[in-house]
Design a protein around this motif. Structure first.
Motif, PDB file in Angstrom:
ATOM      1  N   TRP A 141       0.880   4.100  -2.857  1.00 19.57           N
ATOM      2  CA  TRP A 141       0.615   5.428  -2.521  1.00 19.57           C
ATOM      3  C   TRP A 141       1.785   6.358  -3.043  1.00 19.57           C
ATOM      4  CZ3 TRP A 141       3.353   9.395  -0.170  1.00 19.57           C
ATOM      5  CH2 TRP A 141       2.566  10.540   0.204  1.00 19.57           C
ATOM      6  N   GLY A 142       3.098   5.909  -2.925  1.00 18.84           N
ATOM      7  CA  GLY A 142       4.299   6.623  -3.410  1.00 18.84           C
ATOM      8  C   GLY A 142       4.383   6.727  -5.172  1.00 18.84           C
ATOM      9  N   ARG A 170       1.417   6.731  -6.933  1.00 21.80           N
ATOM     10  CA  ARG A 170       0.326   7.849  -7.151  1.00 21.80           C
ATOM     11  C   ARG A 170       0.855   9.232  -6.834  1.00 21.80           C
ATOM     12  NH1 ARG A 170      -2.758   3.652  -4.867  1.00 21.80           N
ATOM     13  NH2 ARG A 170      -3.044   4.845  -2.926  1.00 21.80           N
ATOM     14  N   ALA A 171       1.571   9.469  -5.643  1.00 22.34           N
ATOM     15  CA  ALA A 171       1.940  10.898  -5.609  1.00 22.34           C
ATOM     16  C   ALA A 171       3.012  11.173  -6.557  1.00 22.34           C
ATOM     17  CB  ALA A 171       2.691  10.771  -4.232  1.00 22.34           C
ATOM     18  N   GLY A 231       0.872  -1.184   0.055  1.00 19.52           N
ATOM     19  CA  GLY A 231      -0.080  -0.057  -0.119  1.00 19.52           C
ATOM     20  C   GLY A 231       0.762   1.238  -0.114  1.00 19.52           C
ATOM     21  N   MET A 232       1.844   1.149   0.761  1.00 16.86           N
ATOM     22  CA  MET A 232       2.680   2.191   0.826  1.00 16.86           C
ATOM     23  C   MET A 232       3.611   2.679  -0.513  1.00 16.86           C
ATOM     24  SD  MET A 232       2.904   3.890   3.766  1.00 16.86           S
ATOM     25  CE  MET A 232       4.454   4.761   3.717  1.00 16.86           C
TER      26      MET A 232
END
Length: 287
Positions: free
Chosen positions: A7-8, A10-11, A3-4
């Protein structure tokens, strides 16, 4: 962990979309009309609204919205800066400007150069419009009617002055592969340059010693203390650059040495980092 990582990614994609939009605008040979950029901002708003209501389209909508928003904002900011220009009719004319010294003045043997935030301007008593930020030189005896000893020694960051000046539109030399001075002025937001005319008929008047820019005032006090207490002028210039980011006192030969040894970047940024921390400390204390 997955998940991390997601998220990275996507950012990073969102950051690249925004940077890509700004970079694409910078490739434009000419700016678009304001209405076109306003339409792009409207499109960005619609994309953000779609991202809010639709989970399935959220990723693509956010990417599109950020790219359009940064493209439009970059173009609008460039247009606003270009519009903040000196009218041709005011070039070379005596203008009385009231404003604030915006940064550390750069001293030289015969005078000083400084950035000046204009608060108001008049020409023969009538209000006129000049750029909000200008670069001024104040030199001793630069023409026949200048005072022999202009009071520029008292000039300090943050002071408010009323000055008579002559301005011109910014321009630089067109030497191939040389430093683009006009572009540098544009990046700094300086849209006119000129000289102070401190004469018997046009006296310079200091109105306030601490009108604005407390961090710049602190930087100047530190720089002046270094220059007074360090006997070696070359060492004092380097110390001032490292401590408060003032690089004007570094001699050309030293800059060549720094570039040859690969430490020019360190000298350039270290003082700026000190200033940044001082600004943050001042903001926290003030808040």
């Amino acid at each position: 962990m997955g998940g991390m990582d997601a998220w990275g990614l996507r950012a990073a994609a969102l950051a690249l979309a925004g940077i890509g939009g700004a970079a694409l605008q910078l490739q434009q040979p000419a700016l678009w009309p304001i209405a076109s950029y306003a339409a792009l901002l409207a499109l960005a708003a619609l994309a953000f609204a779609l991202a809010w209501v639709s989970v399935r389209a959220r990723g693509a909508a956010l990417l599109l919205g950020l790219a359009c928003m940064l493209f439009a904002v970059t173009g609008l900011r460039a247009g606003l800066r270009l519009a903040d220009a000196l009218p041709a009719a005011l070039e070379g004319r005596d203008i009385v400007v009231t404003g604030v010294v915006a940064a550390l003045p750069r001293q030289s043997p015969d005078g000083v150069r400084f950035s000046f935030e204009v608060e108001s301007a008049t020409r023969e008593g009538a209000p006129v419009t000049v750029p909000g930020l200008i670069s001024l030189g104040w030199y001793r005896g630069w023409d026949g009617d200048a005072l022999i000893a202009a009071p520029f020694e008292a000039l300090r960051a943050g002071q408010r002055w009323r000055l008579t000046v002559r301005l011109k539109a910014p321009h630089g030399a067109l030497n191939p592969h040389g430093f683009d001075f006009e572009l540098w002025l544009f990046e700094q937001g300086i849209r006119a340059s000129g000289d102070v005319r401190a004469t018997a008929q046009a006296t310079a008047l200091r109105l306030d010693d601490s009108a604005a820019h407390p961090i710049e005032r602190l930087r100047q006090r530190l720089r002046d203390a270094i220059l007074v207490r360090v006997a070696d002028a070359r060492a004092a210039g380097v110390l001032a650059a490292l401590a408060v980011g003032d690089q004007a006192a570094i001699e050309r030969s030293d800059w060549e040495l720094f570039r040859a040894t690969g430490i020019a970047h360190l000298v350039s940024i270290s003082g700026l980092h000190v200033t940044m921390f001082a600004w943050l400390a001042g903001a926290l204390v003030g808040g």
